[in-house]
Design a protein around this motif. Structure first.
Motif, mmCIF file in Angstrom:
data_model
loop_
_atom_site.group_PDB
_atom_site.id
_atom_site.type_symbol
_atom_site.label_atom_id
_atom_site.label_comp_id
_atom_site.label_asym_id
_atom_site.label_seq_id
_atom_site.Cartn_x
_atom_site.Cartn_y
_atom_site.Cartn_z
ATOM 1 N N PRO A 20 6.271 1.280 -14.078
ATOM 2 C CA PRO A 20 5.251 1.742 -15.030
ATOM 3 C C PRO A 20 4.617 3.070 -14.619
ATOM 4 C CG PRO A 20 4.941 -0.581 -14.462
ATOM 5 C CD PRO A 20 5.958 -0.045 -13.525
ATOM 6 N N GLU A 21 4.185 3.805 -15.615
ATOM 7 C CA GLU A 21 3.522 5.075 -15.334
ATOM 8 C C GLU A 21 2.105 4.857 -14.816
ATOM 9 O OE1 GLU A 21 3.653 7.544 -18.771
ATOM 10 O OE2 GLU A 21 5.860 7.626 -18.854
ATOM 11 N N GLN A 22 1.498 3.727 -15.171
ATOM 12 C CA GLN A 22 0.143 3.431 -14.736
ATOM 13 C C GLN A 22 0.144 2.407 -13.604
ATOM 14 O OE1 GLN A 22 -2.545 5.066 -15.822
ATOM 15 N NE2 GLN A 22 -1.198 6.280 -17.148
ATOM 16 N N PRO A 23 -0.581 2.666 -12.528
ATOM 17 C CA PRO A 23 -0.595 1.712 -11.410
ATOM 18 C C PRO A 23 -1.166 0.346 -11.789
ATOM 19 C CG PRO A 23 -2.263 3.439 -11.102
ATOM 20 C CD PRO A 23 -1.402 3.870 -12.248
ATOM 21 N N GLN A 72 4.345 6.184 -4.930
ATOM 22 C CA GLN A 72 4.717 6.202 -6.339
ATOM 23 C C GLN A 72 3.658 6.867 -7.210
ATOM 24 O OE1 GLN A 72 7.703 5.143 -7.451
ATOM 25 N NE2 GLN A 72 7.230 5.814 -9.534
ATOM 26 N N TYR A 73 2.380 6.670 -6.860
ATOM 27 C CA TYR A 73 1.303 7.158 -7.720
ATOM 28 C C TYR A 73 0.413 8.192 -7.038
ATOM 29 C CZ TYR A 73 2.732 3.143 -10.498
ATOM 30 O OH TYR A 73 3.469 2.242 -11.230
ATOM 31 N N GLY A 74 0.736 8.548 -5.812
ATOM 32 C CA GLY A 74 -0.039 9.569 -5.116
ATOM 33 C C GLY A 74 -1.455 9.152 -4.781
ATOM 34 N N LEU A 75 -1.689 7.848 -4.597
ATOM 35 C CA LEU A 75 -3.030 7.365 -4.293
ATOM 36 C C LEU A 75 -3.351 7.561 -2.812
ATOM 37 C CD1 LEU A 75 -3.059 4.007 -6.299
ATOM 38 C CD2 LEU A 75 -3.766 6.273 -7.056
ATOM 39 N N ASN A 76 -4.636 7.690 -2.490
ATOM 40 C CA ASN A 76 -5.036 7.824 -1.097
ATOM 41 C C ASN A 76 -5.052 6.454 -0.419
ATOM 42 O OD1 ASN A 76 -7.432 6.559 -1.913
ATOM 43 N ND2 ASN A 76 -8.516 8.513 -2.170
ATOM 44 N N VAL A 77 -5.400 6.447 0.869
ATOM 45 C CA VAL A 77 -5.370 5.194 1.641
ATOM 46 C C VAL A 77 -6.287 4.143 1.030
ATOM 47 C CG1 VAL A 77 -5.861 4.155 3.881
ATOM 48 C CG2 VAL A 77 -4.772 6.408 3.773
ATOM 49 N N PRO A 105 0.816 -1.229 0.000
ATOM 50 C CA PRO A 105 0.000 0.000 0.000
ATOM 51 C C PRO A 105 0.847 1.276 0.000
ATOM 52 C CG PRO A 105 -0.851 -1.591 1.585
ATOM 53 C CD PRO A 105 0.477 -2.102 1.138
ATOM 54 N N THR A 106 1.980 1.240 0.701
ATOM 55 C CA THR A 106 2.865 2.414 0.736
ATOM 56 C C THR A 106 3.447 2.692 -0.639
ATOM 57 O OG1 THR A 106 3.432 1.969 3.052
ATOM 58 C CG2 THR A 106 4.923 3.387 1.818
ATOM 59 N N PHE A 107 3.790 1.637 -1.388
ATOM 60 C CA PHE A 107 4.308 1.819 -2.752
ATOM 61 C C PHE A 107 3.311 2.567 -3.621
ATOM 62 C CE2 PHE A 107 3.954 -0.154 -7.042
ATOM 63 C CZ PHE A 107 5.020 0.511 -7.645
ATOM 64 N N TYR A 108 2.052 2.138 -3.609
ATOM 65 C CA TYR A 108 1.043 2.809 -4.433
ATOM 66 C C TYR A 108 0.824 4.252 -3.985
ATOM 67 C CZ TYR A 108 -0.253 -1.673 -6.521
ATOM 68 O OH TYR A 108 -0.239 -2.868 -7.215
#
Length: 441
Positions: free
Chosen positions: A342-345, A270-275, A264-267
């Motif tokens: 990758p640029e896309q999660p 790396q991609y600025g995703l929320n929790v 979860p920390t990687f996402y």
């Protein structure tokens, strides 16, 4: 009367399996809770990546330190009572986690270590209870079903935790809720769980005469210690096959613990995703892991059943093939991630699904080899001997990942490159060293 006895023959083992499945589900729920809660927790308290690594690794350290004492106690204690105490202790430690956090880092680490130490009772106790209740020709499916609770709990933690945090607007609610579920599970556990089948149950694998536990639980502490003293320690550590298992187990744990702790920390980083989104992206790799384990176990068993005169060389070849897939495969997936994130999660998620799904195929690699290399007397001890280095190595991997991220300013490609190298080296060590010869009777 015959109808009633036939009904009891199925309902009692099914009840025990359901209770055990609930235990595996809850143990994963409490473990993975921190992997999700660490995101708002670290934001609130400004934790560095290294501190996150310490918090994630301490669970496994507690688990590793307690696993041999747990096995020793189990040799003379009631499995039902021991499991109940384990559930109570890890639930109370989970409940204490938010309070420990407010008191300071040493208290938080102690609480998470206590959760890990308490959960060390789960696997050895399950082995004892299920061996007593499930007939020999149904054990494989029973164990696979009960162990699926681990994957289901992991998926549930990723799915539920973000919504619990969002609903209560507080990361502490996750620990309160999951602790409460564990404490509530004690009610059905102590009401219905039993160490062994009752004498009236027909066709049970174990029919105790004097309410004794499986494996002669009337053994004293001194007898249990004598078993440890008489163990073939020198033969364990001079066996190339044992070292092959240690190497593969260690490499697998390095990847597994990092996936559970850091995905979860990687996402998020790396991609600025929320929790919520970071957790949801972590679900499918866990599902792939469950499918990979079931597929490997089913296909390997079918291959072996199709070889009525299978030799040790045949079994060795099968174990090497599956373990090679379980470590070389993830090594390749991680190498792609290391070369270019990758640029896309969604693309990253696909590669992580491949990593976790293929790694789970160690269920047909090093997974069953302790039973193949040792007789009944030494199987449990050999499992502990090969597990402890893996737990230590996996814990080290979680901690070092945090240090690397701090040092490289969150360069995840470095993390994936090291994980890939560990997998490839682990696979190579197993393929070169392992043999299926039975050595410890």
């Amino acid at each position: 009367k015959e109808t009633k006895e036939k009904l009891e023959q199925y309902t009692w083992p099914l009840t025990i399996m359901c209770l055990c499945w609930g235990v595996t589900f809850l143990s994963s729920l409490d473990r993975i809770a921190m992997s999700v809660a660490i995101l708002p927790l670290s934001s609130e308290l400004a934790f560095s990546e290294s501190v996150k690594g310490q918090i994630s690794a301490i669970f496994s350290i507690g688990y590793g330190l307690a696993i041999i004492p747990s096995g020793l106690i189990l040799s003379f204690a009631s499995p039902r009572l021991m499991m109940g105490l384990g559930i109570a202790m890890w639930s109370l430690a989970t409940l204490a986690t938010p309070f420990a956090t407010s008191m300071g880092m040493p208290y938080l680490l102690a609480a998470r270590a206590a959760v890990g130490a308490s959960e060390s009772v789960v696997l050895p106790t399950l082995q004892t209870i299920l061996s007593a209740w499930i007939p020999e020709d149904r054990k494989s499916m029973a164990f696979a079903t009960v162990y699926s609770g681990f994957q289901t709990g992991t998926v549930a933690a990723y799915l539920l935790s973000p919504y619990v945090i969002q609903f209560f607007e507080n990361w502490r609610a996750v620990f309160y809720l999951y602790a409460l579920l564990g404490l509530l599970w004690l009610l059905p556990w102590f009401s219905f769980a039993k160490d062994t089948p009752p004498p009236s149950l027909p066709n049970s694998p174990v029919v105790p005469k004097d309410n004794k536990n499986i494996d002669d639980n009337t053994k004293s502490i001194s007898e249990a210690i004598n078993v440890i003293k008489n163990a073939p320690w020198k033969s364990f550590f001079t066996s190339a096959g044992v070292w092959a298992v240690i190497i593969a187990h260690a490499a697998s744990n390095w990847g597994l613990y990092n996936n559970l702790s850091w995905t979860p920390t990687f996402y998020a980083e790396q991609y600025g995703l929320n929790v919520r989104d970071s957790s949801l992206f972590s679900v499918l790799p866990s599902v792939a892991g469950a499918l990979g384990g079931f597929t490997a176990g089913a296909t390997a068993d079918r291959i072996i059943r199709g070889m009525p005169n299978a030799t040790e060389a045949d079994i060795t070849k099968i174990r090497k093939i599956y373990q090679g897939i379980a470590l070389y495969g993830p090594g390749i997936c991680l190498a792609f991630l290391a070369y270019r994130i990758p640029e896309q999660p969604l693309v990253a998620q696909s590669l992580l699904m491949g990593t976790v799904g293929l790694q789970a195929m160690n269920a047909a690699g090093y997974g069953p080899v302790c039973q193949e290399k040792a007789g009944e007397k030494w199987t449990g001890l050999l499992y502990s001997v090969t597990t402890l280095p893996g737990v230590a190595f996996g814990s080290l991997g979680v901690y070092l990942t945090g240090r690397i991220l701090d040092y490289t300013h969150q360069d995840w490609s470095q993390v994936f490159a090291i994980n890939s190298m560990v997998d490839i080296l682990g696979a190579t060590g197993f393929v070169l060293l392992y043999n299926g010869k039975k050595e410890f009777d």
